[in-house]
Scaffold this motif. Structure first.
Motif, PDB file in Angstrom:
ATOM      1  N   GLN A 133       0.806  -1.222   0.000  1.00  0.00           N
ATOM      2  CA  GLN A 133       0.000   0.000   0.000  1.00  0.00           C
ATOM      3  C   GLN A 133       0.843   1.279   0.000  1.00  0.00           C
ATOM      4  O   GLN A 133       0.284   2.370   0.066  1.00  0.00           O
ATOM      5  CB  GLN A 133      -0.925   0.013   1.215  1.00  0.00           C
ATOM      6  N   SER A 134       2.161   1.139  -0.099  1.00  0.00           N
ATOM      7  CA  SER A 134       3.041   2.312  -0.048  1.00  0.00           C
ATOM      8  C   SER A 134       3.674   2.557  -1.411  1.00  0.00           C
ATOM      9  O   SER A 134       4.468   1.742  -1.888  1.00  0.00           O
ATOM     10  CB  SER A 134       4.142   2.103   0.999  1.00  0.00           C
ATOM     11  N   LYS A 135       3.322   3.683  -1.999  1.00  0.00           N
ATOM     12  CA  LYS A 135       3.937   4.058  -3.267  1.00  0.00           C
ATOM     13  C   LYS A 135       5.427   4.306  -3.096  1.00  0.00           C
ATOM     14  O   LYS A 135       6.240   3.904  -3.928  1.00  0.00           O
ATOM     15  CB  LYS A 135       3.255   5.307  -3.828  1.00  0.00           C
ATOM     16  N   ASN A 136       5.800   4.978  -2.009  1.00  0.00           N
ATOM     17  CA  ASN A 136       7.197   5.235  -1.682  1.00  0.00           C
ATOM     18  C   ASN A 136       7.458   4.740  -0.268  1.00  0.00           C
ATOM     19  O   ASN A 136       6.908   5.291   0.694  1.00  0.00           O
ATOM     20  CB  ASN A 136       7.509   6.739  -1.768  1.00  0.00           C
ATOM     21  N   LEU A 137       8.283   3.703  -0.146  1.00  0.00           N
ATOM     22  CA  LEU A 137       8.549   3.094   1.151  1.00  0.00           C
ATOM     23  C   LEU A 137      10.045   3.138   1.448  1.00  0.00           C
ATOM     24  O   LEU A 137      10.866   2.660   0.662  1.00  0.00           O
ATOM     25  CB  LEU A 137       8.058   1.652   1.179  1.00  0.00           C
ATOM     26  N   VAL A 138      10.381   3.723   2.592  1.00  0.00           N
ATOM     27  CA  VAL A 138      11.768   3.807   3.051  1.00  0.00           C
ATOM     28  C   VAL A 138      12.014   2.652   4.018  1.00  0.00           C
ATOM     29  O   VAL A 138      11.244   2.445   4.954  1.00  0.00           O
ATOM     30  CB  VAL A 138      12.043   5.159   3.747  1.00  0.00           C
ATOM     31  N   TYR A 139      13.102   1.927   3.802  1.00  0.00           N
ATOM     32  CA  TYR A 139      13.427   0.744   4.600  1.00  0.00           C
ATOM     33  C   TYR A 139      14.464   1.118   5.645  1.00  0.00           C
ATOM     34  O   TYR A 139      15.565   1.538   5.311  1.00  0.00           O
ATOM     35  CB  TYR A 139      13.972  -0.362   3.690  1.00  0.00           C
ATOM     36  N   GLN A 140      14.101   0.965   6.917  1.00  0.00           N
ATOM     37  CA  GLN A 140      15.056   1.298   7.973  1.00  0.00           C
ATOM     38  C   GLN A 140      16.030   0.140   8.220  1.00  0.00           C
ATOM     39  O   GLN A 140      15.640  -1.009   8.359  1.00  0.00           O
ATOM     40  CB  GLN A 140      14.325   1.648   9.269  1.00  0.00           C
ATOM     41  N   ASP A 152      14.296  -7.416   0.596  1.00  0.00           N
ATOM     42  CA  ASP A 152      13.435  -6.297   0.962  1.00  0.00           C
ATOM     43  C   ASP A 152      14.143  -4.963   0.746  1.00  0.00           C
ATOM     44  O   ASP A 152      13.504  -3.962   0.389  1.00  0.00           O
ATOM     45  CB  ASP A 152      12.985  -6.418   2.419  1.00  0.00           C
ATOM     46  N   LEU A 153      15.444  -4.933   0.978  1.00  0.00           N
ATOM     47  CA  LEU A 153      16.204  -3.716   0.689  1.00  0.00           C
ATOM     48  C   LEU A 153      16.019  -3.307  -0.769  1.00  0.00           C
ATOM     49  O   LEU A 153      15.840  -2.127  -1.082  1.00  0.00           O
ATOM     50  CB  LEU A 153      17.695  -3.930   0.959  1.00  0.00           C
ATOM     51  N   ARG A 154      16.052  -4.277  -1.642  1.00  0.00           N
ATOM     52  CA  ARG A 154      15.908  -3.992  -3.080  1.00  0.00           C
ATOM     53  C   ARG A 154      14.484  -3.576  -3.434  1.00  0.00           C
ATOM     54  O   ARG A 154      14.270  -2.836  -4.398  1.00  0.00           O
ATOM     55  CB  ARG A 154      16.327  -5.212  -3.899  1.00  0.00           C
ATOM     56  N   LYS A 155      13.501  -4.066  -2.662  1.00  0.00           N
ATOM     57  CA  LYS A 155      12.107  -3.693  -2.917  1.00  0.00           C
ATOM     58  C   LYS A 155      11.802  -2.273  -2.455  1.00  0.00           C
ATOM     59  O   LYS A 155      10.836  -1.665  -2.908  1.00  0.00           O
ATOM     60  CB  LYS A 155      11.161  -4.655  -2.177  1.00  0.00           C
ATOM     61  N   ALA A 156      12.609  -1.752  -1.524  1.00  0.00           N
ATOM     62  CA  ALA A 156      12.349  -0.429  -0.962  1.00  0.00           C
ATOM     63  C   ALA A 156      12.687   0.661  -1.968  1.00  0.00           C
ATOM     64  O   ALA A 156      13.413   0.440  -2.943  1.00  0.00           O
ATOM     65  CB  ALA A 156      13.160  -0.243   0.312  1.00  0.00           C
ATOM     66  N   ASP A 157      12.173   1.861  -1.714  1.00  0.00           N
ATOM     67  CA  ASP A 157      12.444   3.010  -2.574  1.00  0.00           C
ATOM     68  C   ASP A 157      13.578   3.871  -2.034  1.00  0.00           C
ATOM     69  O   ASP A 157      14.098   4.735  -2.746  1.00  0.00           O
ATOM     70  CB  ASP A 157      11.174   3.848  -2.722  1.00  0.00           C
ATOM     71  N   ARG A 219      24.775   0.536  -1.403  1.00  0.00           N
ATOM     72  CA  ARG A 219      24.654   1.010  -2.788  1.00  0.00           C
ATOM     73  C   ARG A 219      24.904  -0.129  -3.769  1.00  0.00           C
ATOM     74  O   ARG A 219      24.221  -0.236  -4.798  1.00  0.00           O
ATOM     75  CB  ARG A 219      25.626   2.168  -3.041  1.00  0.00           C
ATOM     76  N   GLU A 220      25.856  -0.990  -3.451  1.00  0.00           N
ATOM     77  CA  GLU A 220      26.133  -2.123  -4.336  1.00  0.00           C
ATOM     78  C   GLU A 220      24.944  -3.084  -4.362  1.00  0.00           C
ATOM     79  O   GLU A 220      24.556  -3.593  -5.419  1.00  0.00           O
ATOM     80  CB  GLU A 220      27.396  -2.857  -3.858  1.00  0.00           C
ATOM     81  N   ILE A 221      24.352  -3.328  -3.181  1.00  0.00           N
ATOM     82  CA  ILE A 221      23.208  -4.244  -3.094  1.00  0.00           C
ATOM     83  C   ILE A 221      22.048  -3.740  -3.948  1.00  0.00           C
ATOM     84  O   ILE A 221      21.314  -4.523  -4.555  1.00  0.00           O
ATOM     85  CB  ILE A 221      22.764  -4.400  -1.624  1.00  0.00           C
ATOM     86  N   THR A 222      21.870  -2.421  -3.992  1.00  0.00           N
ATOM     87  CA  THR A 222      20.727  -1.834  -4.701  1.00  0.00           C
ATOM     88  C   THR A 222      21.124  -1.216  -6.044  1.00  0.00           C
ATOM     89  O   THR A 222      20.352  -0.445  -6.628  1.00  0.00           O
ATOM     90  CB  THR A 222      20.068  -0.756  -3.821  1.00  0.00           C
ATOM     91  N   ASP A 223      22.311  -1.567  -6.530  1.00  0.00           N
ATOM     92  CA  ASP A 223      22.786  -1.088  -7.840  1.00  0.00           C
ATOM     93  C   ASP A 223      22.784   0.446  -7.940  1.00  0.00           C
ATOM     94  O   ASP A 223      22.520   1.005  -8.998  1.00  0.00           O
ATOM     95  CB  ASP A 223      21.928  -1.676  -8.981  1.00  0.00           C
ATOM     96  N   TRP A 224      23.058   1.109  -6.844  1.00  0.00           N
ATOM     97  CA  TRP A 224      23.167   2.573  -6.792  1.00  0.00           C
ATOM     98  C   TRP A 224      21.856   3.277  -7.175  1.00  0.00           C
ATOM     99  O   TRP A 224      21.843   4.444  -7.502  1.00  0.00           O
ATOM    100  CB  TRP A 224      24.301   3.082  -7.694  1.00  0.00           C
ATOM    101  N   ARG A 225      20.754   2.549  -7.096  1.00  0.00           N
ATOM    102  CA  ARG A 225      19.471   3.145  -7.487  1.00  0.00           C
ATOM    103  C   ARG A 225      18.786   3.862  -6.328  1.00  0.00           C
ATOM    104  O   ARG A 225      18.074   4.848  -6.544  1.00  0.00           O
ATOM    105  CB  ARG A 225      18.541   2.068  -8.047  1.00  0.00           C
ATOM    106  N   LYS A 226      18.962   3.373  -5.098  1.00  0.00           N
ATOM    107  CA  LYS A 226      18.171   3.859  -3.974  1.00  0.00           C
ATOM    108  C   LYS A 226      18.909   4.944  -3.184  1.00  0.00           C
ATOM    109  O   LYS A 226      20.090   4.808  -2.893  1.00  0.00           O
ATOM    110  CB  LYS A 226      17.838   2.703  -3.018  1.00  0.00           C
ATOM    111  N   PRO A 227      18.204   6.002  -2.799  1.00  0.00           N
ATOM    112  CA  PRO A 227      18.815   6.995  -1.894  1.00  0.00           C
ATOM    113  C   PRO A 227      19.151   6.358  -0.547  1.00  0.00           C
ATOM    114  O   PRO A 227      18.428   5.481  -0.064  1.00  0.00           O
ATOM    115  CB  PRO A 227      17.732   8.055  -1.740  1.00  0.00           C
TER     116      PRO A 227
END
Length: 441
Positions: A133-140, A152-157, A219-227
């Motif tokens: 239900q979250s268009k933009n979800l930040v993963y703590q 889940d890290l990769r699924k986060a925004d 950054r490596e895990i998320t291919d430098w895509r995620k802030p």
């Protein structure tokens, strides 16, 4: 003090008031410290101590019905290939599934998505209800690593590395056994019904150089895509902000001591950290000194945000966005008078209930009890959150237009004055009616 005690000439002590006496008596009887939720309850310098200087003659206001006032914000543009583009600068702070019910987490995601902003997971991992239900979800990403999952890290925004929390900078988390259900225990790899205490520091680094390595790994895990956000509890905001920026953070989340918690020691909540108002200027000064304020690294401020005026004041002092936690729970229905009899049965009252750790919340928000959780309709809860976020934004826009600003981010310290010497010194704006900023040369 009632009329009888006053007639007897009795005077209450400011040092040993009745709440203090009751706490001493409770400590003497039980031998344990008090644990509660919420944030600092003592009076602290806050945004109410600041006023805006609306346009009159020397400034030109904008017409609210015909002239636009922008509210969008981009978070994470420094290094991330996919920064977050939010429609409003008000986000939902990290609150865990475990501390909150699954229905509450889903409602927060629904409400945030309806108005084009983000929500945040919290300790214990990501739930399908929240992600769905979250268009933009930040993963703590927290010291406990409870529920941490690279998928889940990769699924986060975005990813938020939590180094501290405003209610307890330097302290770890706490989730008591009555809220550790089978589902919560399974996500956290814990025994059912056993108290969970999170570490106060991350297990795999000891300083800012190690943080830089961890940010590079994420950054490596998320291919430098995620802030990559770094969250700090307000205590030494200048140096903590500077070190986080040096380590490579895209966004700094600064949480003042008015920020809430699900459960920690009361002595921690009331006596550790600094007020949100005092924390913002040093953090902004660090960003400015490093040449990244506004353009390179974004600043999100949290801790006691309640109204659109608070939002506008935080942005005027240098924040790019704010995050709400306690206010969001109240918007969902926490402490609502409709549950007054049930709060009273627990020895509390509507408006005073802070025993979130007990898991008996009649509003169905800070509980894992299936019967209580079912009281919160996530669709209706999402609607309430969306309404509240819209009001915050409209209020902030109203103030910005009155100051002649066509975008919330154009608000600045020059638009503010302070009502007290303390707030003027903390916020670094003039005392009202003067040009004096206490402490300035």
């Amino acid at each position: 003090m009632n009329s009888n005690t006053a007639a007897l000439g009795l005077r209450e002590s400011a040092t040993f008031d009745r709440a203090t006496i009751a706490d001493i008596q409770r400590s003497a009887q039980t031998g344990v410290y008090d644990i509660r939720g919420w944030g600092a309850k003592r009076a602290l310098p806050h945004f109410d101590d600041l006023l805006f200087l609306g346009a009159s003659m020397s400034r030109y206001p904008l017409e609210g019905y015909r002239e636009k006032c922008g509210t969008d914000v981009v978070l994470g543009s420094r290094n991330a290939l996919e920064p977050l583009h939010l429609d409003i600068p008000v986000t939902i702070a990290g609150m865990s599934f475990g501390a909150l019910s699954a229905n509450a987490k889903e409602a927060l995601g629904r409400g945030a998505s309806a108005v084009g902003t983000s929500t945040t997971t919290g300790d214990g991992g990501m739930t399908p209800e929240e992600r769905g239900q979250s268009k933009n979800l930040v993963y703590q990403y927290l010291p406990s690593r409870y529920g941490m999952n690279p998928d889940d890290l990769r699924k986060a925004d975005a990813i938020e590395i939590v180094l501290g929390q405003g209610a307890k900078p330097g302290g770890g988390g706490m989730l008591l056994g009555q809220k550790i259900t089978e589902r919560v225990a399974g996500m956290r790899t814990l025994p059912v019904g056993i108290d969970q205490r999170s570490a106060s520091r991350h297990p795999d680094w000891t300083g800012p150089d190690d943080l830089a390595i961890k940010i590079a790994e994420l950054r490596e895990i998320t291919d430098w895509r995620k802030p990559i956000y770094v969250k700090i509890g307000a205590s030494r905001p200048f140096y903590d902000t500077a070190l986080a920026v040096k380590a490579g953070a895209d966004v700094i989340v600064l949480d003042g001591m008015q920020g809430g918690t699900a459960a920690t020691q009361q002595v921690f909540i009331e006596h550790v950290g600094i007020p949100t108002l005092a924390a913002i200027p040093p953090a902004v000064a660090a960003l400015q000194e490093m040449g990244v304020h506004r353009d390179g690294v974004q600043l999100i401020v949290s801790g006691g945000i309640r109204s659109g005026a608070d939002v506008a004041k935080a942005i005027a002092l240098g924040a790019d966005a704010v995050a709400i936690g306690t206010a969001a729970l109240i918007a969902l229905g926490d402490n609502h008078p409709r549950y007054a009899p049930e709060y009273e049965a627990m020895g509390s009252a509507a408006g005073f209930y802070d025993d979130f750790q007990d898991g008996r919340d009649p509003a169905g928000i800070s509980t894992q009890d299936p019967e209580l959780s079912a009281r919160l309709d996530p669709v209706e809860g999402g609607r309430r959150i969306a309404n509240y976020l819209r009001v915050l934004t409209l209020e902030a826009q109203t103030i910005a237009r009155a100051c002649g600003k066509s975008h919330l981010r154009n608000l600045e310290p020059e638009d503010l004055v302070a009502l007290t010497v303390e707030s003027a010194a903390m916020a670094r704006v003039p005392l009202a009616g003067t040009s004096w900023i206490p402490g300035s040369s």
